[in-house]
Write an enzyme that holds these catalytic residues in place. Structure first.
Site, PDB file in Angstrom:
ATOM      1  N   ASP A 199       7.120   3.772   3.333  1.00 35.36           N
ATOM      2  CA  ASP A 199       7.333   4.816   4.338  1.00 35.36           C
ATOM      3  C   ASP A 199       8.834   4.856   4.653  1.00 35.36           C
ATOM      4  O   ASP A 199       9.604   5.428   3.895  1.00 35.36           O
ATOM      5  CB  ASP A 199       6.456   4.467   5.550  1.00 35.36           C
ATOM      6  N   SER A 200       9.277   4.201   5.730  1.00 34.06           N
ATOM      7  CA  SER A 200      10.721   4.113   5.971  1.00 34.06           C
ATOM      8  C   SER A 200      11.395   3.316   4.854  1.00 34.06           C
ATOM      9  O   SER A 200      12.568   3.495   4.566  1.00 34.06           O
ATOM     10  CB  SER A 200      10.999   3.431   7.309  1.00 34.06           C
ATOM     11  N   GLY A 201      10.637   2.404   4.244  1.00 38.79           N
ATOM     12  CA  GLY A 201      11.177   1.536   3.199  1.00 38.79           C
ATOM     13  C   GLY A 201      11.656   0.189   3.731  1.00 38.79           C
ATOM     14  O   GLY A 201      11.973  -0.715   2.961  1.00 38.79           O
TER      15      GLY A 201
ATOM     16  N   ASP B  42       0.822  -1.207   0.000  1.00 35.42           N
ATOM     17  CA  ASP B  42       0.000   0.000   0.000  1.00 35.42           C
ATOM     18  C   ASP B  42       0.856   1.258   0.000  1.00 35.42           C
ATOM     19  O   ASP B  42       0.587   2.202  -0.720  1.00 35.42           O
ATOM     20  CB  ASP B  42      -0.971  -0.005   1.208  1.00 35.42           C
ATOM     21  N   ILE B  43       1.927   1.253   0.810  1.00 38.79           N
ATOM     22  CA  ILE B  43       2.692   2.498   0.985  1.00 38.79           C
ATOM     23  C   ILE B  43       4.141   2.188   1.341  1.00 38.79           C
ATOM     24  O   ILE B  43       4.410   1.233   2.065  1.00 38.79           O
ATOM     25  CB  ILE B  43       2.010   3.390   2.067  1.00 38.79           C
TER      26      ILE B  43
ATOM     27  N   THR C 264      10.121  -2.320   5.068  1.00 40.79           N
ATOM     28  CA  THR C 264       9.327  -3.492   4.686  1.00 40.79           C
ATOM     29  C   THR C 264       9.713  -3.962   3.288  1.00 40.79           C
ATOM     30  O   THR C 264      10.083  -5.130   3.091  1.00 40.79           O
ATOM     31  CB  THR C 264       7.815  -3.177   4.725  1.00 40.79           C
TER      32      THR C 264
ATOM     33  N   LYS D   7       5.928   7.871   0.681  1.00 44.97           N
ATOM     34  CA  LYS D   7       6.312   9.014   1.528  1.00 44.97           C
ATOM     35  C   LYS D   7       7.825   9.141   1.463  1.00 44.97           C
ATOM     36  O   LYS D   7       8.535   8.772   2.403  1.00 44.97           O
ATOM     37  CB  LYS D   7       5.915   8.742   2.980  1.00 44.97           C
TER      38      LYS D   7
ATOM     39  N   ASP E   2      -4.770   1.651   7.024  1.00 48.43           N
ATOM     40  CA  ASP E   2      -5.460   1.729   8.313  1.00 48.43           C
ATOM     41  C   ASP E   2      -4.679   2.520   9.340  1.00 48.43           C
ATOM     42  O   ASP E   2      -3.480   2.763   9.189  1.00 48.43           O
ATOM     43  CB  ASP E   2      -5.630   0.315   8.881  1.00 48.43           C
TER      44      ASP E   2
HETATM   45  P1  IMP Z   1       7.794   0.947   6.057  1.00 45.27           P
HETATM   46  O1  IMP Z   1       8.375  -0.402   6.329  1.00 45.27           O
HETATM   47  O2  IMP Z   1       8.203   1.961   7.104  1.00 45.27           O
HETATM   48  O3  IMP Z   1       8.053   1.449   4.658  1.00 45.27           O
HETATM   49  O4  IMP Z   1       6.263   0.851   6.307  1.00 45.27           O
HETATM   50  C1  IMP Z   1       5.438   0.268   5.478  1.00 45.27           C
HETATM   51  C2  IMP Z   1       4.174  -0.125   6.194  1.00 45.27           C
HETATM   52  O5  IMP Z   1       3.802   0.789   7.224  1.00 45.27           O
HETATM   53  C3  IMP Z   1       3.054  -0.090   5.202  1.00 45.27           C
HETATM   54  O6  IMP Z   1       2.886  -1.369   4.635  1.00 45.27           O
HETATM   55  C4  IMP Z   1       1.885   0.321   6.031  1.00 45.27           C
HETATM   56  O7  IMP Z   1       1.255  -0.821   6.562  1.00 45.27           O
HETATM   57  C5  IMP Z   1       2.444   1.097   7.185  1.00 45.27           C
HETATM   58  N1  IMP Z   1       2.272   2.548   6.999  1.00 45.27           N
HETATM   59  C6  IMP Z   1       3.231   3.465   6.780  1.00 45.27           C
HETATM   60  N2  IMP Z   1       2.719   4.703   6.663  1.00 45.27           N
HETATM   61  C7  IMP Z   1       1.383   4.566   6.805  1.00 45.27           C
HETATM   62  C8  IMP Z   1       0.283   5.496   6.762  1.00 45.27           C
HETATM   63  O8  IMP Z   1       0.404   6.719   6.572  1.00 45.27           O
HETATM   64  N3  IMP Z   1      -0.961   4.952   6.932  1.00 45.27           N
HETATM   65  C9  IMP Z   1      -1.168   3.637   7.138  1.00 45.27           C
HETATM   66  N4  IMP Z   1      -0.175   2.735   7.175  1.00 45.27           N
HETATM   67  C10 IMP Z   1       1.097   3.195   7.017  1.00 45.27           C
HETATM   68 MG    MG Z   2       1.175  -2.689   5.450  1.00 42.63          MG
END
Ligand code: IMP
Ligand code: MG
Length: 193
Positions: free
Chosen positions: A111-113, A108-109, A115, A139, A167
């Site tokens: 963010d930090s990257g 879905d998104i 995942t 982001k 969510d």
């Molecule tokens: P990352 O590993 O920090 O890139 O985070 C990715 C995961 O964080 C995504 O798969 C989302 O489940 C969750 N996430 C990050 N930002 C948001 C947001 O603004 N709304 C909802 N979920 C988010």
């Molecule tokens: Mg997620």
């Protein structure tokens, strides 16, 4: 990006609408057209979604990709509440043996990257023919690890967003549009509704 008043919906933590249902639909169709073109010679195309946030996106995306394909899912968790920890746990793995497949990892998104970065590394060890990343939202300014998103729906500023599968503490996934969350209001209400 155009912040607007969100259509009424009984969640009281919704702040502004970032993308309407129609805007999402149009962008998903563009991504699907690009994927259809890029994978026109592929013999084994797999869309691999991360549960649960990618569910609505992947089901819309796949119906606009005009090619034979397979869908599979992994369930991973990286989050407690709204802060990324950098620790990614695999709760359930995909079923398909991806050896020799053209895989598109869909979330879905970004963010930090962490995942997408972590799961990409893991999947590459399983020797797919190719691996690309797709995320509806990005982001960029929050990125902590370098992970290029090959198919990206929309870049957004550092807002916490919900809707279209995304969510906050499992709430808001069913909104048909994408909206920012008013975290102050959310927390003032004890994180409910
Ligand atoms: P990352 O590993 O920090 O890139 O985070 C990715 C995961 O964080 C995504 O798969 C989302 O489940 C969750 N996430 C990050 N930002 C948001 C947001 O603004 N709304 C909802 N979920 C988010
Ligand atoms: Mg997620």
């Amino acid at each position: 990006m155009n912040l607007r008043k969100a259509p009424d919906f009984p969640y009281n933590f919704i702040d502004h609408m970032l993308f309407s249902e129609d805007e999402i639909k149009a962008r998903v169709a563009e991504l699907a057209a690009q994927i259809t073109y890029d994978y026109r010679d592929s013999e084994k195309l797999l869309l691999l979604g991360l549960l649960r946030g990618s569910v609505i996106f992947i089901t819309d995306l796949m119906r606009s990709i005009n090619l034979p394909l397979t869908m599979d899912f992994m369930s991973v968790s990286s989050y407690a509440g709204s802060e990324s920890t950098g620790f990614i746990r695999i709760d359930s793995d995909h079923k398909t043996n991806i050896y020799g497949w053209d895989v598109i990892l869909v979330d879905d998104i970004a963010d930090s990257g962490y995942t997408l970065y972590t799961i990409k590394k893991l999947l590459l060890e399983r020797k797919p023919k190719s691996l690309k990343l797709c995320a509806l939202l990005d982001k960029e300014e929050r990125r902590k690890v370098d992970v290029p998103i090959d198919y990206r729906g929309f870049a957004i500023p550092d807002y916490f967003v919900v809707g279209y599968g995304l969510d906050i503490d499992e709430k808001g996934r069913n909104l048909p549009y994408i909206a920012s969350v008013n975290l102050e209001r959310y927390l003032a209400n004890g994180g409910s509704k």
